[in-house]
Design a protein around this motif. Structure first.
Motif, short mmCIF file in Angstrom:
data_model
loop_
_atom_site.label_atom_id
_atom_site.label_comp_id
_atom_site.label_asym_id
_atom_site.label_seq_id
_atom_site.Cartn_x
_atom_site.Cartn_y
_atom_site.Cartn_z
N THR A 217 -12.33 -50.06 116.53
CA THR A 217 -12.48 -51.39 115.93
C THR A 217 -13.63 -52.17 116.56
OG1 THR A 217 -10.83 -52.33 117.44
CG2 THR A 217 -10.05 -51.53 115.30
N SER A 218 -14.46 -51.52 117.34
CA SER A 218 -15.57 -52.20 118.01
C SER A 218 -16.86 -51.97 117.23
CB SER A 218 -15.72 -51.67 119.44
OG SER A 218 -16.89 -52.18 120.06
N ARG A 219 -17.17 -52.88 116.35
CA ARG A 219 -18.39 -52.77 115.54
C ARG A 219 -19.57 -53.40 116.28
NH1 ARG A 219 -17.86 -51.84 110.00
NH2 ARG A 219 -15.72 -51.46 109.33
N SER A 220 -20.75 -52.85 116.08
CA SER A 220 -21.96 -53.44 116.63
C SER A 220 -23.16 -52.93 115.84
CB SER A 220 -22.13 -53.13 118.12
OG SER A 220 -22.19 -51.74 118.34
N THR A 221 -24.28 -53.61 115.99
CA THR A 221 -25.48 -53.24 115.25
C THR A 221 -26.62 -52.81 116.16
OG1 THR A 221 -26.20 -55.56 115.21
CG2 THR A 221 -24.90 -54.75 113.33
N TYR A 261 -22.94 -41.94 131.49
CA TYR A 261 -23.32 -42.97 130.52
C TYR A 261 -22.16 -43.89 130.15
CZ TYR A 261 -25.72 -44.71 126.28
OH TYR A 261 -26.31 -45.49 125.32
N PHE A 262 -20.97 -43.33 129.99
CA PHE A 262 -19.83 -44.10 129.50
C PHE A 262 -18.90 -44.52 130.63
CE2 PHE A 262 -20.84 -41.68 125.54
CZ PHE A 262 -21.03 -42.77 124.71
N ASP A 263 -18.27 -45.69 130.46
CA ASP A 263 -17.20 -46.10 131.38
C ASP A 263 -15.99 -45.18 131.20
OD1 ASP A 263 -18.83 -48.24 132.11
OD2 ASP A 263 -18.00 -49.53 130.55
N TRP A 264 -15.67 -44.87 129.96
CA TRP A 264 -14.61 -43.92 129.61
C TRP A 264 -14.83 -43.49 128.17
CZ3 TRP A 264 -11.65 -45.87 125.60
CH2 TRP A 264 -11.60 -47.26 125.47
N ARG A 265 -14.23 -42.37 127.80
CA ARG A 265 -14.45 -41.86 126.45
C ARG A 265 -13.24 -41.06 126.00
NH1 ARG A 265 -16.76 -36.46 126.99
NH2 ARG A 265 -17.23 -36.02 129.18
N GLU A 266 -13.13 -40.92 124.68
CA GLU A 266 -12.09 -40.11 124.05
C GLU A 266 -12.78 -39.15 123.08
OE1 GLU A 266 -8.90 -40.01 124.60
OE2 GLU A 266 -8.58 -41.79 125.83
N GLY A 267 -12.35 -37.89 123.08
CA GLY A 267 -13.03 -36.89 122.29
C GLY A 267 -12.35 -36.60 120.96
N TRP A 286 -16.82 -45.95 125.68
CA TRP A 286 -16.96 -47.38 125.94
C TRP A 286 -18.07 -47.59 126.96
CZ3 TRP A 286 -14.94 -51.05 123.07
CH2 TRP A 286 -14.95 -52.37 123.52
N ARG A 287 -19.02 -48.47 126.63
CA ARG A 287 -20.15 -48.75 127.52
C ARG A 287 -20.59 -50.19 127.32
NH1 ARG A 287 -24.90 -46.49 129.98
NH2 ARG A 287 -26.74 -47.82 129.58
N ASP A 288 -20.68 -50.93 128.41
CA ASP A 288 -21.17 -52.31 128.38
C ASP A 288 -20.43 -53.16 127.36
OD1 ASP A 288 -22.98 -51.69 130.37
OD2 ASP A 288 -24.64 -51.33 128.99
N GLY A 289 -19.10 -53.01 127.30
CA GLY A 289 -18.29 -53.87 126.46
C GLY A 289 -18.27 -53.54 124.99
#
Length: 437
Positions: A217-221, A261-267, A286-289
């Protein structure tokens, strides 16, 4: 077995059940004894249907939950089950909320005949409409998940998780061929065959679902920034030096880049058609919020399942508004007979199309070998970067020698002529720059 209400209580901080439409319990074909069986199921479970639907807060993310109650007629899907699931997706679309389906179902309700089976079309239509609106969908396969529940919301979600040892399959235990091994109808088998993204232990369900909802649910451009190089390396003097540096066993690989690169990740894994390529890592991190999606080659020849998994990842990220990072590192696409039979050409075409059609920014970094079209399919046009110990080539120098009918002793000379060095690619306008530590 954990009930639907118990599962919801363990997962959601808050839960508000959607209002249930009034009316008498449905009995569309007058099945003998069905009203009594339904009344007994309601008394035994305290529920009035096989699903419980409502709005919840999972961690910090509001969501719509669809939780199956297997104790109610085996979690079977009937007319009012379809009513509730359709209402859940309507609420999700109206409020732009992700949908989490917690499945435990034996399939369609026999006592409803074709009316029950037709609910699968309703469910698929509601899910597709939500998907078109950018609604994220996550499914959790409990024991059992069979029939239409598996073949709609279970297998059709953006991310599919499975409980260990859960029975999962289109055919339930009473109708499958007697000679079929039971191990084929498990969450573990579906994971091995690329139809699940991962298994999740019951005591980890809250944490895992919370993390996934945060990611989806984390959208960004803003484009993903290219990772920094993980080791200091001088630029190669010759093309052959570049090839040897990229092939060095001491060079950092994709997993190291992703971890840094990532704080944490899911595959996510698998092409949903029976294939898994362990040489391709895909998922969301997840990286930089904010969330970013990733598809990374691990230095092996990429197989058809790897290209299809990456295409699935790019399409999902594009639909959900999540920028993508790709890491390029392959000697080339797999070219053995098995790869040809599995459709390596169509699989590469599928990834090229997904990359070209993406509506989110894609950033690529070549971290090792950039071998021909199998590498180019992972590379973003006009947004590809190079590490100092990488190369990119129309084909490997050895393959070029074979194509040109030149001896192997000419391979270093051919590598130089192909202009494969990082600085060559920048000079040709095919890479934007060279990253440093």
């Amino acid at each position: 077995m954990t009930t639907a209400r118990e599962l919801i209580a363990g997962l959601a901080g808050t839960f508000t059940e959607l209002p249930v439409a009034g009316g008498e319990p449905d009995d569309p074909i007058g099945w003998p004894g069905y009203p009594a069986a339904r009344a007994a199921a309601a008394e035994r479970t305290g529920e009035t249907e096989s699903v419980v639907v409502g709005e919840a807060r999972v961690g910090d993310v509001p969501a719509v939950l669809i939780a199956w109650e297997f104790g109610f007629l085996g979690g079977s899907v009937g007319q009012q089950t379809g009513d509730r699931i359709e209402a859940a997706f309507t609420r999700a679309r109206d409020r732009n909320l992700p949908v989490v389906s917690l499945l435990a179902t034996g399939g369609s309700r026999m006592q409803h005949g074709m009316r029950a089976l037709s609910q699968l079309q309703r469910i698929a239509r509601a899910s597709a409409a939500a998907r078109a609106d950018g609604v994220a969908q996550l499914s959790v396969l409990r024991n059992p998940t069979t029939g239409g529940g598996w073949a709609t919301l279970g297998a059709g979600s953006d991310v599919t998780l499975g409980m260990p040892l859960a029975q999962v399959g289109f055919a339930g235990s009473r109708v499958r061929p007697a000679t079929s091994p039971s191990a084929a109808y498990t969450a573990e088998a579906k994971l091995e065959w690329g139809q699940l993204d991962s298994l999740v232990e019951p005591d980890e369900l809250n944490e895992v679902v919370t993390r996934w909802l945060q990611l989806l649910t984390s959208r960004s451009t803003e484009p993903a920034p290219p990772p920094n190089a993980l080791r200091a390396a001088s630029l190669p003097e010759t093309g052959w030096d570049a090839v040897q540096a990229a092939r060095a066993s001491t060079r950092p690989r994709a997993a190291e880049y992703l971890d840094a690169y990532f704080d944490w990740r899911e595959g996510v894994q698998g092409d949903r058609a029976g294939g898994v390529d362990a040489g391709v890592l895909c998922g969301f991190g997840w990286r930089d919020g904010r969330a970013l999606a990733y598809a990374a080659q691990c230095g092996t020849a990429t197989r058809p399942a790897g290209f299809r998994t990456a295409a699935r990842l790019v399409r999902t990220a594009s639909r959900l508004g999540i920028p993508v990072l790709t890491l390029v590192d392959t000697p080339g696409a797999a070219n053995d007979a098995e790869a040809e039979q599995a459709g390596v050409g169509p699989a590469i075409a599928e990834l090229f199309e997904a990359m070209a059609a993406a509506t989110v920014p894609i950033t690529s970094l070549v971290i090792g070998e950039g071998g021909s079209g199998g590498a180019l399919a992972f590379a973003a046009p006009e947004a590809t970067w190079m590490t100092p110990d990488a190369y990119f080539s129309v084909t490997s120098p050895e393959a070029a020698a074979a194509i040109l009918k030149r001896p192997l002793r000419d391979v270093p000379e051919i590598a130089e002529g192909l202009r494969v060095r990082p600085q060559d690619l920048v000079g040709l306008g095919l890479a934007r720059g060279i990253v440093r530590p």
